[in-house]
Design a protein around this motif. Structure first.
Motif, mmCIF file in Angstrom:
data_model
loop_
_atom_site.group_PDB
_atom_site.id
_atom_site.type_symbol
_atom_site.label_atom_id
_atom_site.label_comp_id
_atom_site.label_asym_id
_atom_site.label_seq_id
_atom_site.Cartn_x
_atom_site.Cartn_y
_atom_site.Cartn_z
ATOM 1 N N GLY A 179 0.814 -1.323 0.033
ATOM 2 C CA GLY A 179 -0.094 -0.061 -0.060
ATOM 3 C C GLY A 179 0.822 1.422 0.211
ATOM 4 N N GLN A 180 0.144 2.303 0.768
ATOM 5 C CA GLN A 180 1.007 3.433 0.653
ATOM 6 C C GLN A 180 0.993 4.147 1.952
ATOM 7 N N LEU A 181 1.853 4.969 2.375
ATOM 8 C CA LEU A 181 2.013 5.812 3.790
ATOM 9 C C LEU A 181 1.470 7.233 3.380
ATOM 10 N N HIS A 182 0.818 8.022 4.189
ATOM 11 C CA HIS A 182 0.615 9.109 4.469
ATOM 12 C C HIS A 182 0.654 9.741 5.861
ATOM 13 N N LEU A 183 0.929 11.023 6.174
ATOM 14 C CA LEU A 183 0.790 11.723 7.647
ATOM 15 C C LEU A 183 -0.549 12.256 7.581
ATOM 16 N N ASP A 184 -0.994 12.218 8.959
ATOM 17 C CA ASP A 184 -2.184 12.884 9.221
ATOM 18 C C ASP A 184 -1.704 14.373 9.259
ATOM 19 N N ARG A 185 -2.724 15.212 9.187
ATOM 20 C CA ARG A 185 -2.577 16.661 9.255
ATOM 21 C C ARG A 185 -2.232 17.204 10.872
ATOM 22 N N ARG A 186 -2.960 16.219 11.593
ATOM 23 C CA ARG A 186 -3.104 17.104 12.946
ATOM 24 C C ARG A 186 -1.902 16.590 13.827
ATOM 25 N N GLN A 187 -1.481 15.089 13.751
ATOM 26 C CA GLN A 187 -0.546 14.712 14.634
ATOM 27 C C GLN A 187 0.857 14.165 13.851
ATOM 28 N N ARG A 188 0.754 14.340 12.748
ATOM 29 C CA ARG A 188 1.738 13.861 11.794
ATOM 30 C C ARG A 188 2.399 12.502 12.023
ATOM 31 N N LEU A 189 1.462 11.566 12.044
ATOM 32 C CA LEU A 189 1.838 10.165 12.347
ATOM 33 C C LEU A 189 1.575 9.385 10.950
ATOM 34 N N PRO A 190 2.488 8.414 10.691
ATOM 35 C CA PRO A 190 2.151 7.651 9.482
ATOM 36 C C PRO A 190 0.855 6.871 9.640
ATOM 37 N N HIS A 191 0.284 6.770 8.602
ATOM 38 C CA HIS A 191 -0.982 6.063 8.286
ATOM 39 C C HIS A 191 -1.071 5.158 7.053
ATOM 40 N N LEU A 192 -1.549 4.017 7.083
ATOM 41 C CA LEU A 192 -1.619 3.326 5.876
ATOM 42 C C LEU A 192 -2.989 3.607 5.111
ATOM 43 N N ALA A 193 -2.952 4.093 4.042
ATOM 44 C CA ALA A 193 -4.118 4.830 3.256
ATOM 45 C C ALA A 193 -5.249 3.478 2.717
ATOM 46 N N LEU A 194 -6.328 3.777 3.040
ATOM 47 C CA LEU A 194 -7.336 2.796 2.561
ATOM 48 C C LEU A 194 -8.044 3.470 1.405
ATOM 49 N N ALA A 195 -9.297 2.693 1.082
ATOM 50 C CA ALA A 195 -9.912 3.128 -0.265
ATOM 51 C C ALA A 195 -10.358 4.678 -0.355
ATOM 52 N N ARG A 196 -10.931 4.859 0.904
ATOM 53 C CA ARG A 196 -11.573 6.308 0.741
ATOM 54 C C ARG A 196 -10.834 7.293 1.346
ATOM 55 N N THR A 197 -9.427 6.919 1.643
ATOM 56 C CA THR A 197 -8.483 8.239 2.054
ATOM 57 C C THR A 197 -8.130 9.044 1.187
ATOM 58 N N THR A 198 -8.238 10.318 1.555
ATOM 59 C CA THR A 198 -7.615 11.455 0.903
ATOM 60 C C THR A 198 -6.877 12.419 1.868
ATOM 61 N N PRO A 199 -6.047 13.061 1.186
ATOM 62 C CA PRO A 199 -5.154 13.993 1.951
ATOM 63 C C PRO A 199 -5.699 14.506 3.213
ATOM 64 N N ALA A 200 -7.057 14.916 2.828
ATOM 65 C CA ALA A 200 -7.761 15.845 4.256
ATOM 66 C C ALA A 200 -8.399 14.979 5.341
ATOM 67 N N THR A 201 -8.521 13.705 4.850
ATOM 68 C CA THR A 201 -9.161 12.932 5.752
ATOM 69 C C THR A 201 -8.283 11.750 6.298
ATOM 70 N N VAL A 202 -6.983 11.660 6.334
ATOM 71 C CA VAL A 202 -5.954 10.784 6.560
ATOM 72 C C VAL A 202 -6.469 10.108 8.063
ATOM 73 N N ARG A 203 -6.553 10.973 8.674
ATOM 74 C CA ARG A 203 -6.584 10.737 10.300
ATOM 75 C C ARG A 203 -7.996 9.936 10.771
ATOM 76 N N TYR A 204 -9.056 10.055 9.783
ATOM 77 C CA TYR A 204 -10.177 9.307 9.949
ATOM 78 C C TYR A 204 -10.374 8.255 9.117
ATOM 79 N N THR A 205 -9.888 8.076 7.707
ATOM 80 C CA THR A 205 -10.151 7.202 6.860
ATOM 81 C C THR A 205 -9.003 6.127 6.675
ATOM 82 N N ALA A 206 -7.754 6.322 7.124
ATOM 83 C CA ALA A 206 -6.697 5.555 6.926
ATOM 84 C C ALA A 206 -6.301 4.822 8.360
ATOM 85 N N LEU A 207 -5.458 3.672 8.109
ATOM 86 C CA LEU A 207 -5.003 3.024 9.359
ATOM 87 C C LEU A 207 -3.688 3.469 9.862
ATOM 88 N N PRO A 208 -4.067 3.883 11.329
ATOM 89 C CA PRO A 208 -2.683 4.480 11.802
ATOM 90 C C PRO A 208 -1.619 3.297 11.971
#
Length: 476
Positions: A76-105
C-alpha cells in the motif's frame, strides 16, 4: 501448530492512488497457504482495498491473537495525518484531508503485534510514501513491534507516471510460487536482487543484518538517516525486535472494540525478571477468510515462546529427577530469567489471575517508587493491570484502571488527542459497556462521561453514547 497469513493490499481510489496495491493479490493467492506461512497448514485472510480502519483492525487483531506463527503481507501507501503528523496506511476512501479518519494508523499495527511471542511474527511490506511521509521516514523509521521481524521496502512518490507497481511484493510472490519458502532474510535478498535498479533509492527494511538504506547509485547495506539512535533491532528468533529503527507513534487502537494485547513501552525491570519474552496477547480464534468476521471484543492469552535449554530455573535439579523451586527474593518475584510478561501470561493462561495481578502490582509499585506515578514504566504496569482485570472478567476494575491511566496522563500534561490518552479512554469506555453489575456501571458512568468530555476520541458520538447509556442505567 497452524500458521496464520494476513494479505492486506490497500490504496485510495482515484487520483490519490500511488500504487496499484491490489494487483499483487492474484499473485499471492496463487501461492499455497503453507508456503505463505512457512508451516504445514495455515489460515489465510485476504483484505483487498478495504474501506474501514476499524474493520481492518478487527481482522488484524484476530490474526495477532493466533498462538501460531503469523506472517503479514502488506502492500500500500503511507501518508501523514495533518493533525499529529503520524504515519497511516491509506485505505480506499483516504484523501489527504481525511487521513486521520479514513486511514489505518501505523501505530495500530505496531500495538497489535508488539507483544506476540518472539520469533513467531514476520511482516513483509511493499509501501510507497507520499512526499511528507517520505521525509518523515528518514527521521522516524518504521517498526512493527519488538517481536516482529520486518522485511521489505518503502519507495518514494512515483511521480506523474501513474500508479506504481508493487514489484517487491510481486517478486516475493513469484519466488514463493516455486513451492519453497526459504528463510525470510534469504527471500528478502533474492527479491531485492531481482529489482536492484528500482530499489536503489528505496528505504529497505529488515533485521540489522539485512536492513539497508541505499541512496542514488549507492546500493548496499547500512541504516537510513536517523537510525543510529533507534535502539536494538531484531536479534533472531529468541531476541527482541524493533524491526529496524525507532518507535513510530505510541498508544493503542481507537474505537470501543478493546484489545487483549497488554500495551506499553519497553520497560526496565528488576534483574531477577529481566530477559526477552513476550507477554499476553489477545486470543480470539483466527477465522479463515471464508469464516465469520472476527470478534474484536473477547480476549485471552496466546501461548508464549518456549524457553531454550538452560533458561528455566532449576534445570539442573530437574535433570537429576529433583523438583527444584526457584528462590523467592524479598520483593516476592521468582528468581527467573524471563520477561515478567511471560510469567504473567503463564499465570493468566492457567487461570491464576490473582497471581498475575500481584506480579504486575509489585512491578508497578517498584516503578512508581523509582520513577514516579506518571512515568512510562509505572503507566505501563497500570495498563497491564487494567488488561489483566479484563482477562479475569472484572470489567469494572478494568474500566477504572484505564480511566486512572488516562487521568494520570492528562495530569502529566499529555494532550487529550495523544494516542495513548485516547486509547486509554476508548478502552475504559469499552470495558464500561461490559459491566454486568448495574450499580457498578452506574457508579463509574459519571466519571467516564466527564473524562469523555475532555477526550472525545476519533469516533463521533462517544460522549453521547456514554450519556445515553448512563440515562438508561439511572432509570433502572
Amino acid at each position: 501448530m497452524p500458521g496464520t497469513v494476513l494479505l492486506l493490499a490497500a490504496a485510495p481510489l482515484g487520483r490519490g492512488r500511488l500504487v496499484d496495491a491490489a494487483s499483487v493479490l492474484p499473485v499471492l493467492a496463487a501461492v499455497a497457504p503453507a508456503v505463505l506461512s512457512g508451516t504445514d497448514t495455515a489460515n489465510v485472510v485476504e483484505l483487498a482495498d478495504p474501506v474501514d480502519p476499524q474493520g481492518v483492525l478487527t481482522r488484524l487483531r484476530a490474526a495477532a491473537a493466533a498462538p501460531g506463527p503469523l506472517t503479514v503481507y502488506l502492500t500500500g501507501q503511507l501518508h501523514l495525518d495533518r493533525r499529529q503528523r503520524l504515519p497511516h496506511l491509506a485505505l480506499a476512501r483516504t484523501t489527504p484531508a481525511t487521513v486521520r479518519y479514513t486511514a489505518l494508523p501505523w501505530h495500530w499495527i505496531r500495538e497489535e503485534l508488539r507483544l506476540r511471542p518472539p520469533g513467531r511474527t514476520a511482516v513483509l511490506l511493499d509501501l510507497h510514501a507520499d512526499p511528507e511521509a517520505w521525509r518523515y521516514l528518514h527521521e522516524q523509521p518504521l517498526d512493527a513491534g519488538r517481536t516482529a521481524a520486518v522485511y521489505g521496502r518503502v519507495a518514494p512518490p512515483p511521480g506523474r507516471r501513474g500508479p506504481a507497481e508493487p514489484t517487491y511484493m510481486k517478486t516475493v510472490a513469484t519466488l514463493l510460487r516455486s513451492g519453497h519458502r526459504p528463510p525470510l532474510d534469504e527471500l528478502h535478498h533474492q527479491a531485492l536482487a531481482r529489482i536492484a535498479e528500482e530499489t536503489a533509492v528505496n528505504v529497505l527494511l529488515g533485521p540489522p543484518q539485512v536492513a539497508a538504506y541505499a541512496g542514488p547509485g549507492e546500493p548496499g547495506f547500512g541504516a537510513p538517516p536517523g537510525a543510529a539512535a533507534a535502539g536494538p533491532g531484531w536479534t533472531g528468533p529468541a531476541g527482541p525486535s524493533g524491526g529496524f529503527g525507532a518507535v513510530v507513534g505510541a498508544g493503542h487502537p481507537g474505537g470501543y472494540a478493546g484489545t487483549g494485547a497488554i500495551p506499553g513501552p519497553r520497560v526496565d525491570v528488576p534483574d531477577a525478571v529481566r530477559a526477552g519474552g513476550a507477554g499476553p496477547v489477545a486470543a480470539d480464534a483466527v477465522r479463515p477468510v471464508s469464516g465469520a468476521a472476527a470478534d474484536a471484543g473477547d480476549a485471552g492469552v496466546a501461548e508464549p515462546a518456549e524457553p531454550g535449554a538452560g533458561e528455566g530455573p532449576g534445570d539442573d535439579a530437574r535433570a537429576e529427577g529433583g523438583a527444584a523451586s526457584p528462590p523467592v527474593p524479598a520483593d516476592g518475584l521468582p528468581e527467573a530469567v524471563g520477561d515478567p510478561h511471560v510469567a504473567i501470561s503463564d499465570a493468566v493462561r492457567d487461570g491464576r489471575h490473582e497471581e498475575a495481578d500481584a506480579i504486575a502490582a509489585r512491578l508497578q509499585e517498584a516503578a512508581v517508587g523509582e520513577h514516579g506515578p506518571a512515568s512510562e514504566d509505572a503507566l505501563h504496569w497500570a495498563e497491564v493491570r487494567a488488561d489483566l482485570a479484563m482477562f479475569a472478567g472484572d470489567a469494572g476494575r478494568s474500566c477504572r484502571g484505564w480511566m486512572t491511566v488516562a487521568e494520570t496522563r492528562l495530569a502529566a500534561g499529555q494532550a487529550p488527542d495523544a494516542p495513548a490518552v485516547e486509547a486509554a479512554v476508548d478502552r475504559a469506555h469499552h470495558q464500561w459497556g461490559r459491566i454486568g453489575d448495574t450499580a457498578r456501571a452506574r457508579e463509574l458512568g459519571p466519571a467516564l462521561a466527564e473524562l469523555r468530555s475532555r477526550v472525545p476520541g476519533r469516533r463521533q458520538g462517544a460522549l453521547e453514547d456514554v450519556r445515553r447509556q448512563l440515562r438508561g442505567l439511572q432509570r433502572t
